[in-house]
Design a protein around this motif. Structure first.
Motif, PDB file in Angstrom:
ATOM      1  N   LYS A 135       0.839  -1.184   0.000  1.00 46.97           N
ATOM      2  CA  LYS A 135       0.000   0.000   0.000  1.00 46.97           C
ATOM      3  C   LYS A 135       0.879   1.240   0.000  1.00 46.97           C
ATOM      4  O   LYS A 135       1.904   1.279   0.669  1.00 46.97           O
ATOM      5  N   THR A 163       1.678   4.382   1.496  1.00 43.76           N
ATOM      6  CA  THR A 163       1.270   4.979   2.765  1.00 43.76           C
ATOM      7  C   THR A 163       1.221   6.492   2.679  1.00 43.76           C
ATOM      8  O   THR A 163       0.525   7.135   3.430  1.00 43.76           O
ATOM      9  N   SER A 164       1.966   7.054   1.754  1.00 36.65           N
ATOM     10  CA  SER A 164       2.071   8.504   1.805  1.00 36.65           C
ATOM     11  C   SER A 164       1.353   9.188   0.648  1.00 36.65           C
ATOM     12  O   SER A 164       1.553  10.368   0.413  1.00 36.65           O
ATOM     13  N   GLY A 165       0.514   8.441  -0.083  1.00 33.69           N
ATOM     14  CA  GLY A 165      -0.282   9.102  -1.111  1.00 33.69           C
ATOM     15  C   GLY A 165       0.558   9.683  -2.246  1.00 33.69           C
ATOM     16  O   GLY A 165       1.661  10.152  -2.043  1.00 33.69           O
ATOM     17  N   GLN A 174       1.474   0.195  -4.649  1.00 37.77           N
ATOM     18  CA  GLN A 174       2.592   0.134  -5.566  1.00 37.77           C
ATOM     19  C   GLN A 174       2.996  -1.309  -5.768  1.00 37.77           C
ATOM     20  O   GLN A 174       2.859  -2.134  -4.877  1.00 37.77           O
TER      21      GLN A 174
END
Lengths: 511, 369
Positions: B14, B16-18, B356
């Protein structure tokens, strides 16, 4: 014959998005040794052990068992290599018995022979001094029994390297002693044990060697006998830290909240709080101790108007100036409208105290967004408050518009505590305010609570770390199974005394 | 112990930081382009036609003539209006799949006004009355499941869905009641000569009023959700009811109020459908658009301006596939396939925005959509 096993982790790297949880960490684990993995929260201890037990795949680095390179893709692979982990949150099926839980997921191709399982479980128990009743259902077990079961389960599966993730966090001092005795037996039997913890006195007591992680990096390891708590703290934090809490004598004690005959039942009708009575005074910190789930949450929520209270109770609140107010039967809206200066830092920070997907600034207005007559929210004041909290409490955030769930646990808590204190409370209630926080942030929180005490706020501090409770609080109310089991003086009480009150009702029960 | 396992080739994690906004939109545009390429291959493989010609026909189907342009706009506005209505409910994590019913009752209210009041009330007051009644009808239809959720915690998905069937049955009753001509089992065009209760032409365009009403709602709902105190309450309740209770928000009141608003806007959509488009009512007046709008609302993450783009794209695909089906005598299934492929890619691109993909041997490169 069991071979003397050793494990070598070489340059393990694991990243989550932009966060590097483990940065080229190397570690050796030897049989017949208890290794403490020490580090602040977020330093990557649990991540590293999750890599070893097959839960996470590393982004880089290698694992060697007895000199052979291995790839661990799943917990099953880890078990095949004799590596077993006991997680902080137990992975047991409540409605099954101990024996059934032990064989669950073994995927043996033949029928499960529970009789045999019982015999083997008994063997394991006798060998190391466990007490497990194989026919007991898990939902009947206490936390410490469940933990014992988890350990037996892992040994049953043939693990000779055991990883325990903060095993003492949920135990009373007496239970901790028992666990340590068992761990010593396992060590003597040639097993390798890794204990993840951030409690220094436990490290000193149980381990042979300490490995320290800081911000995902391996700092070093040292035989326990050659070090001391202060040195370990400095290694963990990266600079010298003072480990003292300034406890001032309480001054100008004034009655703030008096609880009488408070009883709360949960949705199933079970009594979570049973006839609780006490008074919290402005100008002191009242600690609340107890095993997790003894009614701490319900007590604070009842005062905040979030619980259904049984008839016959009274909670009177006496403001700094003005007339006293009855809080029983009031909703949070009513309590707010009555002008009660109540601040509440709940246990579930992102699930109750804050909105995870909102930024710092939007979270600041959670309790104040109604102010003003406009139908639109005032964005400017909360933004200024957010700026001020971020600066004064050194909140690490990329920007004021970052959702708070992306912040680390300590920074989340600083945002929450900062907002609650900004409301100028007369009563400040905190539940597990330092749970999961690093040493530095913990001491920041202690300092803030002490500041509140000195300006005459009644501080109620629900805690789990008895050492911190005894150092911080003026008085400690001990809960046992929803009853007040005793109220002791923070300055004179002994840890063992509080531990006993947590598990057995003391004579103070009727007070 | 010597058993060797291979490392997995692909790993998904995932983000995490957009992603930065421009990158996220880059991925979406790339997905759209990729979908067009895949569609082209499919078109060529199955029907052996020049894909560019097919795309050209799709475009003409939606924008070929002045009339077609305005029909496309009208239908876009309709879909947009419903999605705007759903936005506050979904933002509150209230699964309102009852837009169909809310549209229908709004439409019934409008049609009733047109039929019973055409001789007694003049045009402007009639229009305002129709608007008001469709709002009230839709609001009631939304409020009922909200009430049950707030008081007894009923499952809103089932409840709103069942409210649809009630609305459809009610509509069938009124169709029978208002049948015209007798025996046709339809209501027929209402007031065909006098055009009473029809949207008037504005700036020479039949559907200009639709555009004005819906764009006003777009701006209004955007401001309501983002800047009003009630909008803030909706966001908090949607994130966590516990937090809302802790913050002294009256959760029940917010649920009921928000559902009434959600239903009211869907009721306006019913008014648009009857008075501003078809000038009749039938059980298929909503025509599944109450469900399609759910996709619009979620894809736009409740940003009403983004909803304009998404509704326009969906309506364009719809009009385009009808055109190629009729012009090249293709089966309906082919055009449905094309629409499906395009939607698949657009929805799929959200995966690459949120996650990702790392390949084992590639160092730290990020996979692109």
């Amino acid at each position: 014959m069991e071979t003397q096993k050793s494990i070598k982790l070489v340059c393990i790297t694991k990243t989550f998005g932009e966060v590097t949880a483990n940065d080229a960490v190397c570690l050796e684990i030897h049989a017949g040794e208890i290794l403490s993995l020490l580090g602040e929260n977020g330093s990557g201890k649990t991540t590293l052990m999750n890599v070893l037990s097959g839960i996470y795949a590393p982004d880089g680095g290698n694992i060697f068992v007895n000199g052979n390179k291995v790839t661990i893709r799943s917990p099953k692979d880890a078990f095949a290599l004799g590596i077993g982990m006991i997680h902080q949150h137990f992975k047991l099926v409540d409605v099954l018995t101990a024996a059934e839980n032990i064989v669950l997921g073994l995927n043996e191709n033949k029928l499960v022979d529970l009789k045999n399982v019982r015999i083997r479980v008994k063997e394991i128990c006798d060998r190391y001094g466990f007490v497990v009743d194989p026919d007991r259902k898990v939902f009947d077990m206490s936390v410490s029994e469940k933990q014992t079961l988890e350990i037996v389960k892992v040994i049953y599966r043939g693990a000779d390297i055991l990883i325990l993730d903060e095993p003492t966090a949920v135990l009373t001092p007496q239970e901790t002693d028992k666990l340590f005795a068992v761990m010593r037996n396992m060590k003597a039997d040639g097993k390798a044990i890794v204990i993840i913890t951030h409690k220094l006195h436990e490290v000193m007591e149980i381990s042979d060697r300490v490995a320290v992680l800081r911000r995902g990096k391996y700092i070093g390891d040292i035989p326990t006998g050659d070090t001391n708590p202060q040195e370990l703290t400095d290694m963990m934090v990266g600079r010298a830290v003072s480990l003292n809490i300034d406890r001032t004598e309480p001054q100008n004690l004034t009655e703030r909240v008096t609880v009488r005959n408070l009883t709360v039942r949960d949705i199933d009708g079970v009594k979570r709080l049973d006839n609780i009575s006490f008074t919290a005074y402005g100008g002191e910190i009242l600690g609340i101790a107890g095993i997790t789930g003894s009614g701490q949450k319900e007590l604070l929520e009842a005062i905040a108007g979030l619980q259904n209270i049984e008839p016959g109770a009274s909670i009177t609140y006496l403001p700094r100036e003005g007339k006293q107010v009855e809080l029983v039967g009031k909703t949070p809206q009513d309590i707010k409208n009555l002008g009660v200066a109540l601040a509440f830092v709940p246990e579930d920070r992102l699930g109750m105290g804050l909105v995870g997907n909102m930024d710092v600034s939007d979270n600041m207005m959670l309790k104040s967004y109604r102010s003003g007559k406009s139908v639109f929210t005032d964005r400017k004041t909360p933004r200024e408050l957010a700026q001020q909290v971020v600066e004064s409490l050194e909140v690490m955030t990329p920007s004021l518009s970052t959702p708070v769930r992306r912040l680390s646990g300590g920074n989340v808590q600083k945002v929450l505590v900062g907002r609650e204190i900004a409301g100028n409370p007369a009563l400040l209630m905190t539940a597990y305010a330092v749970r999961g926080l690093d040493i530095n942030t913990s001491y920041t929180i202690y300092r803030l609570l002490n500041e509140q005490k000195m300006r005459g706020t009644a501080v109620v501090y629900v805690g789990e770390d008895l050492d911190a409770l005894l150092e911080l609080c003026d008085r400690i109310l001990v809960l046992c199974a929803g009853k007040v089991s005793g109220i002791v003086e923070g300055r004179t009480a002994k840890k063992e005394e509080v531990g006993l009150l947590m598990t057995h009702l003391g004579e103070g029960a009727k007070a | 112990m010597t058993k060797q396992k291979k490392e997995p080739l692909v790993r998904i994690s995932k983000r995490t930081s957009g992603l930065p906004t421009w990158k996220a939109w880059g991925i979406r545009v790339a997905a759209l382009a990729a979908s067009l390429v895949v569609c082209a291959l499919v078109i060529y493989a199955i029907v052996k036609m020049n894909p560019l010609k097919v795309y050209g026909a799709m475009f003409e189907g939606a924008f070929g003539t002045n009339k077609r342009i305005w029909v496309t706009i009208r239908d876009t506005m309709m879909l947009l209006c419903i999605a705007i209505g759903l936005a506050p409910a979904f933002k509150m994590r209230f699964w309102n799949i009852g837009a169909e019913g809310q549209i229908l009752v709004g439409g019934i209210a409008s049609a009733a006004c047109m039929i019973y009041l055409s001789k007694t009330v003049t045009t402007l007051p009639l229009m305002l009355l129709m608007l008001a009644l469709s709002i009230v009808a839709g609001a009631i239809w939304g409020f009922i499941p909200g009430l049950f959720k707030a008081k007894w915690n009923t499952n809103e998905t089932l409840f709103t869905l069942m409210m649809n069937y009630i609305a459809i049955q009610m509509c069938a009753y009124f169709v029978a009641l208002w049948e015209n001509p007798f025996g046709s089992n339809t209501v027929g065009v209402i007031n065909p000569q006098t055009r009473i209760g029809w949207f008037p032409k504005l700036l020479g365009q039949d559907y200009m009023l639709n555009v004005i009403i819906v764009l006003t709602l777009t701006v209004g709902m955007f401001i309501y959700l983002r800047y009003s105190k009630q909008g803030y309450e909706i966001a908090v309740v949607g994130e966590s009811e516990n937090t809302a209770r802790y913050a002294a928000i009256n959760v029940r009141k917010v649920i009921m109020r928000t559902m009434a608003i959600s239903g009211a806007v869907c009721g306006i959509a019913g008014f648009l459908a009857v008075s501003g488009a078809s000038h009749t009512i039938s059980v298929s007046t909503a025509g599944g658009r109450g469900f399609t709008a759910i996709i619009v609302a979620w894809l736009a993450k409740f940003n009403t301006f983004v909803m304009i783009l998404i509704s326009a794209l969906l309506i364009f695909l719809d009009k385009g596939s009808i055109e190629i089906a009729s012009r090249y005598n293709l089966s309906n299934h082919v055009s449905n396939m094309l629409t499906g492929i395009i939607l698949f890619f657009i929805l799929g691109s959200e995966f690459f925005i949120n996650y990702q993909v790392k390949f084992h041997h590639g160092s730290k490169r990020e996979a692109r959509a």
